[in-house]
Design a protein around this motif. Sequence first.
Motif, PDB file in Angstrom:
ATOM      1  N   SER A 184    -135.104  64.293  34.812  1.00 25.83           N
ATOM      2  CA  SER A 184    -134.292  63.754  33.884  1.00 25.83           C
ATOM      3  C   SER A 184    -132.985  64.200  32.759  1.00 25.83           C
ATOM      4  CB  SER A 184    -135.457  62.539  32.797  1.00 25.83           C
ATOM      5  OG  SER A 184    -135.237  63.930  31.750  1.00 25.83           O
ATOM      6  N   GLU A 185    -131.996  62.967  33.532  1.00 21.63           N
ATOM      7  CA  GLU A 185    -131.139  64.583  32.144  1.00 21.63           C
ATOM      8  C   GLU A 185    -130.867  64.468  31.254  1.00 21.63           C
ATOM      9  OE1 GLU A 185    -126.691  62.754  32.504  1.00 21.63           O
ATOM     10  OE2 GLU A 185    -127.584  61.649  34.197  1.00 21.63           O
ATOM     11  N   HIS A 186    -131.902  63.851  30.817  1.00 18.23           N
ATOM     12  CA  HIS A 186    -132.150  64.442  29.000  1.00 18.23           C
ATOM     13  C   HIS A 186    -133.533  65.374  29.142  1.00 18.23           C
ATOM     14  CE1 HIS A 186    -133.735  63.660  25.174  1.00 18.23           C
ATOM     15  NE2 HIS A 186    -134.724  63.968  25.457  1.00 18.23           N
ATOM     16  N   THR A 187    -133.771  65.481  30.232  1.00 18.25           N
ATOM     17  CA  THR A 187    -134.527  66.764  29.959  1.00 18.25           C
ATOM     18  C   THR A 187    -133.744  67.882  30.501  1.00 18.25           C
ATOM     19  OG1 THR A 187    -136.545  65.515  30.850  1.00 18.25           O
ATOM     20  CG2 THR A 187    -136.017  68.394  31.361  1.00 18.25           C
ATOM     21  N   VAL A 188    -132.620  67.335  31.051  1.00 20.89           N
ATOM     22  CA  VAL A 188    -131.817  68.950  31.460  1.00 20.89           C
ATOM     23  C   VAL A 188    -130.778  69.003  30.144  1.00 20.89           C
ATOM     24  CG1 VAL A 188    -129.677  69.027  32.373  1.00 20.89           C
ATOM     25  CG2 VAL A 188    -130.960  68.033  33.677  1.00 20.89           C
ATOM     26  N   LYS A 189    -130.492  68.229  29.293  1.00 19.33           N
ATOM     27  CA  LYS A 189    -129.673  68.441  28.331  1.00 19.33           C
ATOM     28  C   LYS A 189    -130.528  69.763  27.263  1.00 19.33           C
ATOM     29  CE  LYS A 189    -127.212  64.352  27.844  1.00 19.33           C
ATOM     30  NZ  LYS A 189    -126.314  62.709  27.629  1.00 19.33           N
ATOM     31  N   THR A 190    -131.805  69.343  27.266  1.00 19.84           N
ATOM     32  CA  THR A 190    -133.037  70.098  26.531  1.00 19.84           C
ATOM     33  C   THR A 190    -132.631  70.884  26.995  1.00 19.84           C
ATOM     34  OG1 THR A 190    -133.922  67.855  26.106  1.00 19.84           O
ATOM     35  CG2 THR A 190    -134.918  70.308  25.695  1.00 19.84           C
ATOM     36  N   HIS A 191    -132.857  72.070  28.549  1.00 20.98           N
ATOM     37  CA  HIS A 191    -133.054  73.168  28.757  1.00 20.98           C
ATOM     38  C   HIS A 191    -131.325  73.601  28.999  1.00 20.98           C
ATOM     39  CE1 HIS A 191    -136.711  72.422  30.651  1.00 20.98           C
ATOM     40  NE2 HIS A 191    -136.347  71.917  31.702  1.00 20.98           N
ATOM     41  N   VAL A 192    -130.583  72.821  28.724  1.00 16.93           N
ATOM     42  CA  VAL A 192    -129.094  73.461  28.366  1.00 16.93           C
ATOM     43  C   VAL A 192    -129.702  73.799  27.153  1.00 16.93           C
ATOM     44  CG1 VAL A 192    -126.515  72.968  27.743  1.00 16.93           C
ATOM     45  CG2 VAL A 192    -127.736  72.494  30.228  1.00 16.93           C
ATOM     46  N   SER A 193    -129.500  72.848  26.202  1.00 11.33           N
ATOM     47  CA  SER A 193    -130.286  72.967  24.744  1.00 11.33           C
ATOM     48  C   SER A 193    -130.536  74.526  24.239  1.00 11.33           C
ATOM     49  CB  SER A 193    -130.377  72.054  24.069  1.00 11.33           C
ATOM     50  OG  SER A 193    -129.214  70.978  24.123  1.00 11.33           O
ATOM     51  N   ASN A 194    -131.500  74.904  24.679  1.00  8.58           N
ATOM     52  CA  ASN A 194    -132.722  75.774  25.296  1.00  8.58           C
ATOM     53  C   ASN A 194    -131.674  76.938  25.024  1.00  8.58           C
ATOM     54  OD1 ASN A 194    -134.294  73.616  23.554  1.00  8.58           O
ATOM     55  ND2 ASN A 194    -135.626  74.209  25.630  1.00  8.58           N
ATOM     56  N   VAL A 195    -131.446  77.528  26.512  1.00  9.65           N
ATOM     57  CA  VAL A 195    -130.362  78.486  27.430  1.00  9.65           C
ATOM     58  C   VAL A 195    -129.266  78.477  25.692  1.00  9.65           C
ATOM     59  CG1 VAL A 195    -128.902  79.392  29.042  1.00  9.65           C
ATOM     60  CG2 VAL A 195    -130.596  77.247  29.109  1.00  9.65           C
ATOM     61  N   LEU A 196    -128.789  77.900  25.980  1.00  2.00           N
ATOM     62  CA  LEU A 196    -127.561  78.157  24.235  1.00  2.00           C
ATOM     63  C   LEU A 196    -127.763  78.657  23.555  1.00  2.00           C
ATOM     64  CD1 LEU A 196    -124.796  75.284  24.546  1.00  2.00           C
ATOM     65  CD2 LEU A 196    -124.925  77.184  25.956  1.00  2.00           C
ATOM     66  N   ALA A 197    -128.957  78.015  22.750  1.00  2.00           N
ATOM     67  CA  ALA A 197    -129.811  79.223  21.380  1.00  2.00           C
ATOM     68  C   ALA A 197    -130.615  80.197  21.791  1.00  2.00           C
ATOM     69  CB  ALA A 197    -130.749  77.589  20.893  1.00  2.00           C
ATOM     70  N   LYS A 198    -130.703  79.929  22.959  1.00  4.35           N
ATOM     71  CA  LYS A 198    -131.473  81.693  22.523  1.00  4.35           C
ATOM     72  C   LYS A 198    -130.824  82.617  23.008  1.00  4.35           C
ATOM     73  CE  LYS A 198    -135.998  79.702  24.499  1.00  4.35           C
ATOM     74  NZ  LYS A 198    -137.571  79.942  26.049  1.00  4.35           N
ATOM     75  N   LEU A 199    -130.241  82.706  23.713  1.00  2.00           N
ATOM     76  CA  LEU A 199    -129.274  83.185  24.320  1.00  2.00           C
ATOM     77  C   LEU A 199    -127.622  83.247  23.777  1.00  2.00           C
ATOM     78  CD1 LEU A 199    -129.163  83.343  27.276  1.00  2.00           C
ATOM     79  CD2 LEU A 199    -129.708  84.956  26.408  1.00  2.00           C
ATOM     80  N   GLY A 200    -127.908  82.438  22.534  1.00  3.50           N
ATOM     81  CA  GLY A 200    -126.503  82.726  21.169  1.00  3.50           C
ATOM     82  C   GLY A 200    -125.443  82.215  22.160  1.00  3.50           C
ATOM     83  N   LEU A 201    -125.181  80.906  22.877  1.00  2.00           N
ATOM     84  CA  LEU A 201    -123.971  80.464  23.347  1.00  2.00           C
ATOM     85  C   LEU A 201    -123.415  79.720  22.651  1.00  2.00           C
ATOM     86  CD1 LEU A 201    -124.952  81.622  27.198  1.00  2.00           C
ATOM     87  CD2 LEU A 201    -124.508  83.235  25.447  1.00  2.00           C
ATOM     88  N   ARG A 202    -122.280  79.841  22.865  1.00  2.00           N
ATOM     89  CA  ARG A 202    -121.816  78.919  21.876  1.00  2.00           C
ATOM     90  C   ARG A 202    -121.371  76.877  22.498  1.00  2.00           C
ATOM     91  NH1 ARG A 202    -117.026  79.311  18.035  1.00  2.00           N
ATOM     92  NH2 ARG A 202    -116.114  77.520  18.900  1.00  2.00           N
ATOM     93  N   ASP A 203    -121.214  77.757  24.135  1.00  2.00           N
ATOM     94  CA  ASP A 203    -120.905  75.801  25.173  1.00  2.00           C
ATOM     95  C   ASP A 203    -121.024  76.574  26.588  1.00  2.00           C
ATOM     96  OD1 ASP A 203    -118.966  77.480  25.975  1.00  2.00           O
ATOM     97  OD2 ASP A 203    -117.228  76.482  24.222  1.00  2.00           O
ATOM     98  N   ARG A 204    -121.326  75.624  27.565  1.00  2.00           N
ATOM     99  CA  ARG A 204    -121.394  75.774  28.489  1.00  2.00           C
ATOM    100  C   ARG A 204    -120.506  76.258  29.105  1.00  2.00           C
ATOM    101  NH1 ARG A 204    -124.266  70.921  30.894  1.00  2.00           N
ATOM    102  NH2 ARG A 204    -122.625  70.757  33.048  1.00  2.00           N
ATOM    103  N   ILE A 205    -119.468  76.136  28.825  1.00  2.00           N
ATOM    104  CA  ILE A 205    -118.514  77.698  29.943  1.00  2.00           C
ATOM    105  C   ILE A 205    -119.641  79.238  29.831  1.00  2.00           C
ATOM    106  CG2 ILE A 205    -115.981  79.050  29.277  1.00  2.00           C
ATOM    107  CD1 ILE A 205    -115.343  76.580  29.339  1.00  2.00           C
ATOM    108  N   GLN A 206    -119.430  79.475  28.228  1.00  2.00           N
ATOM    109  CA  GLN A 206    -120.022  80.600  27.884  1.00  2.00           C
ATOM    110  C   GLN A 206    -121.075  80.634  29.068  1.00  2.00           C
ATOM    111  OE1 GLN A 206    -120.341  81.535  23.734  1.00  2.00           O
ATOM    112  NE2 GLN A 206    -118.502  81.928  23.736  1.00  2.00           N
ATOM    113  N   ALA A 207    -121.810  80.114  28.732  1.00  2.00           N
ATOM    114  CA  ALA A 207    -123.814  80.442  29.598  1.00  2.00           C
ATOM    115  C   ALA A 207    -123.316  80.685  31.685  1.00  2.00           C
ATOM    116  CB  ALA A 207    -124.196  77.929  29.506  1.00  2.00           C
ATOM    117  N   VAL A 208    -122.494  79.862  32.055  1.00  2.00           N
ATOM    118  CA  VAL A 208    -121.789  79.995  33.015  1.00  2.00           C
ATOM    119  C   VAL A 208    -120.854  81.202  32.576  1.00  2.00           C
ATOM    120  CG1 VAL A 208    -119.593  79.508  34.830  1.00  2.00           C
ATOM    121  CG2 VAL A 208    -121.177  78.000  33.634  1.00  2.00           C
ATOM    122  N   ILE A 209    -120.308  81.875  32.029  1.00  2.56           N
ATOM    123  CA  ILE A 209    -119.772  83.228  32.515  1.00  2.56           C
ATOM    124  C   ILE A 209    -121.350  84.330  32.191  1.00  2.56           C
ATOM    125  CG2 ILE A 209    -118.409  85.251  30.868  1.00  2.56           C
ATOM    126  CD1 ILE A 209    -116.870  83.236  29.552  1.00  2.56           C
ATOM    127  N   ALA A 210    -121.811  83.652  31.180  1.00  6.29           N
ATOM    128  CA  ALA A 210    -123.371  84.766  31.738  1.00  6.29           C
ATOM    129  C   ALA A 210    -124.483  84.646  32.399  1.00  6.29           C
ATOM    130  CB  ALA A 210    -124.321  84.247  30.461  1.00  6.29           C
TER     131      ALA A 210
END
Length: 221
Positions: A184-210
């Motif tokens: 589900s999209e809700h699950t994806v949002k959870t995964h994205v939030s976890n990625v940002l939190a664990k890697l200390g990233l501000r937003d999706r753009i920083q996640a893409v750069i990572a």
Amino acid sequence: MAAGMIRVVVADDQELVRSGFTMILDAQPDFTVVAEAGNGADAVVAAHAHAPDVVLLDVRMPVLDGLGAARRICAETAARVVMLTTFDQDDYVYDALAAGASGFLLKDLRRDDLVHAVRVVAGGEALLAPTVTRRLIAEFTRGRDRGTIAPSRLRVLTPREQETLVLLGRGLSNAEIAAELVVSEHTVKTHVSNVLAKLGLRDRIQAVIAAYETGLIVPGG
């Protein structure tokens, strides 16, 4: 001030442009423009003084340009930055991303697009369309030193979170990631939030750069 209001600083050296954006945003029931600035230095002062959620910054301004102001605001405050320009040139976009901006807009955008952009960025998302993100980030990371984010840091992510980061790096939206992973999209949002939190990233753009800097995605690949 009502709870949940999105606080905005508008910075542009052209008074008519600045006033126009302010009028559009102030007309929204959930927005309040807490300050205006005519140059980058004043924008930095306003970001410190008013604790805005979002700062709209023109790229070209006197005293301190928008890119310089973005670097300071992103480094020194919790505000998210959206860059504005009349020039559709890739160099500005790359520099804005490097400065830590969460969005990049041309000044001739429609009223509704401006309002949507501020809401998206205030909500913690980035503001580049998936296809644009893929092209820009590939170019942004090409030739840069790898190692800003060491590949070993990815060990804190679960396999599914790593998959999510790869798909972010390819420029997929939440809906597209959900379809790819059959969740589900809700699950994806959870995964994205976890990625940002664990890697200390501000937003999706920083996640893409990572995703590029850790080698998960190869520029141009």
